[in-house]
Design an enzyme around this catalytic site. Structure first.
Site, PDB file in Angstrom:
ATOM      1  N   SER A   1      58.759  73.721  15.224  1.00  0.00           N
ATOM      2  CA  SER A   1      58.924  72.642  14.253  1.00  0.00           C
ATOM      3  C   SER A   1      60.415  72.406  13.967  1.00  0.00           C
ATOM      4  O   SER A   1      61.185  72.168  14.895  1.00  0.00           O
ATOM      5  CB  SER A   1      58.144  72.968  12.979  1.00  0.00           C
ATOM      6  OG  SER A   1      58.013  71.834  12.156  1.00  0.00           O
TER       7      SER A   1
ATOM      8  N   ASP B   1      48.584  66.345  15.496  1.00  0.00           N
ATOM      9  CA  ASP B   1      49.908  66.515  14.916  1.00  0.00           C
ATOM     10  C   ASP B   1      50.632  65.181  15.009  1.00  0.00           C
ATOM     11  O   ASP B   1      50.713  64.595  16.097  1.00  0.00           O
ATOM     12  CB  ASP B   1      50.663  67.598  15.698  1.00  0.00           C
ATOM     13  CG  ASP B   1      52.053  67.887  15.159  1.00  0.00           C
ATOM     14  OD1 ASP B   1      52.496  67.201  14.223  1.00  0.00           O
ATOM     15  OD2 ASP B   1      52.701  68.810  15.689  1.00  0.00           O
TER      16      ASP B   1
ATOM     17  N   HIS C   1      49.553  71.075  13.953  1.00  0.00           N
ATOM     18  CA  HIS C   1      50.944  71.513  13.827  1.00  0.00           C
ATOM     19  C   HIS C   1      50.971  72.955  13.305  1.00  0.00           C
ATOM     20  O   HIS C   1      50.224  73.324  12.410  1.00  0.00           O
ATOM     21  CB  HIS C   1      51.678  70.584  12.854  1.00  0.00           C
ATOM     22  CG  HIS C   1      53.146  70.816  12.786  1.00  0.00           C
ATOM     23  ND1 HIS C   1      54.028  70.264  13.685  1.00  0.00           N
ATOM     24  CD2 HIS C   1      53.904  71.541  11.910  1.00  0.00           C
ATOM     25  CE1 HIS C   1      55.256  70.623  13.372  1.00  0.00           C
ATOM     26  NE2 HIS C   1      55.213  71.406  12.306  1.00  0.00           N
TER      27      HIS C   1
END
Length: 289
Positions: free
Chosen positions: A130, A224, A254
């Site tokens: 991320s 996501d 995610h």
């Protein structure tokens, strides 16, 4: 919600009781200090696996540049250390909003350089999930420009690379699947309070010059809002002549790498990510030899 409340909620979720998968193979874990580019000490955590294959990873945790820390990503680092037989240096970079861009990026760069000095002559991987993946890619651009450190490969798991959020907003999964576009908007506001920085190459990574970067593994998740950004990043890497492998995450959300101990599909996907990184490093080592 207030920043501290967001951090507490993220931490509580990450430090929940582990699933039945148990801990990976034992590692030796030592906390260290790194001097940042402005000489402020930042923490890092060094994981040394039982089987060491002369590789090293600088790992940058996710959490939207705001949440996440060494503890929330402890399991992820242990898994990488054990499964790849690599030392892992997890960097506790300073977080927004107290320390907005470019401080987290500068700390990531300092961590990568420290790893290179402390573990020379190893295949060095820059990795993150991320927001950490976004920082890893930014640090790789700096390493390319300055020749320090030498990076053998990149591992980027569901990276945010479009600060305009136009791509995420066009996703079929903008809300209701753990991460929403509203969440992303809030995170970018904390990290980039000065909107003029959104066009910087280290932020607007789909527009950056990606030529000369090391071989890269990009992992995405189906549910996501960042899925398409990851797919486009792979396309841009290929167009720049960078060997890139895409590991899709069908059925996953995610943050899938962090829930592999409780979600079987996430564990299977994590194993595939590890195999792709191992294949890149093996190929690079053979080429060097």
């Amino acid at each position: 919600m207030p920043v501290e409340q967001a951090r507490e909620r993220y931490r509580a979720s990450a430090l929940r009781p582990r699933g039945q998968g148990g801990e990976p193979d034992p590692t030796v874990v030592v906390d260290e200090k790194i001097d940042s580019l402005d000489s402020t000490p930042i923490r890092c955590r060094v994981y040394t696996p039982r089987s060491d294959t002369d590789r090293v990873i600088t790992y940058l945790h996710g959490g939207g540049w705001v949440t996440g820390d060494l503890d929330t990503h402890d399991l992820a680092c242990r898994v990488l250390a054990a499964s790849l037989g690599t030392v892992v240096v997890s960097a506790d970079y300073r977080r927004a909003p107290e320390f907005p861009y470019p401080t987290p990026l500068h700390d990531a760069i300092a961590a990568a350089r420290w790893t290179g000095r402390m573990f020379p002559d190893r295949d060095h991987v820059l990795a993150g999930d991320s927001a950490g993946a976004q920082l890893a890619l930014g640090a790789a651009l700096d390493a390319r420009a300055n020749g320090d450190p030498r990076i053998a490969a990149l591992l980027l798991m569901y990276p945010p690379v479009d600060p305009s959020l136009r791509i995420a907003a066009a996703s079929a999964h903008t809300e209701g699947y753990l991460l929403s576009v509203e969440d992303l908007t809030w995170c970018y506001e904390q990290y980039l309070p000065d909107a003029r920085h959104r066009s910087d190459p280290a932020v607007d990574l789909l527009r950056a010059d990606l030529r000369g970067l090391p071989p890269t593994v990009v992992a995405t998740a189906e549910f996501d809002p960042l899925q398409r950004e990851g797919e486009l990043l792979v396309e841009h890497l290929h167009a720049a002549g960078v060997p890139a492998r895409h590991v899709p995450g069908p059925g996953l959300v995610h943050g899938a790498f962090l829930i592999q101990d409780i979600v079987p599909a996430a564990a299977t996907n994590a194993q595939q990510v590890v195999r792709e990184v191992d294949a890149l490093l093996t190929a690079a080592h053979r080429h060097t030899a």
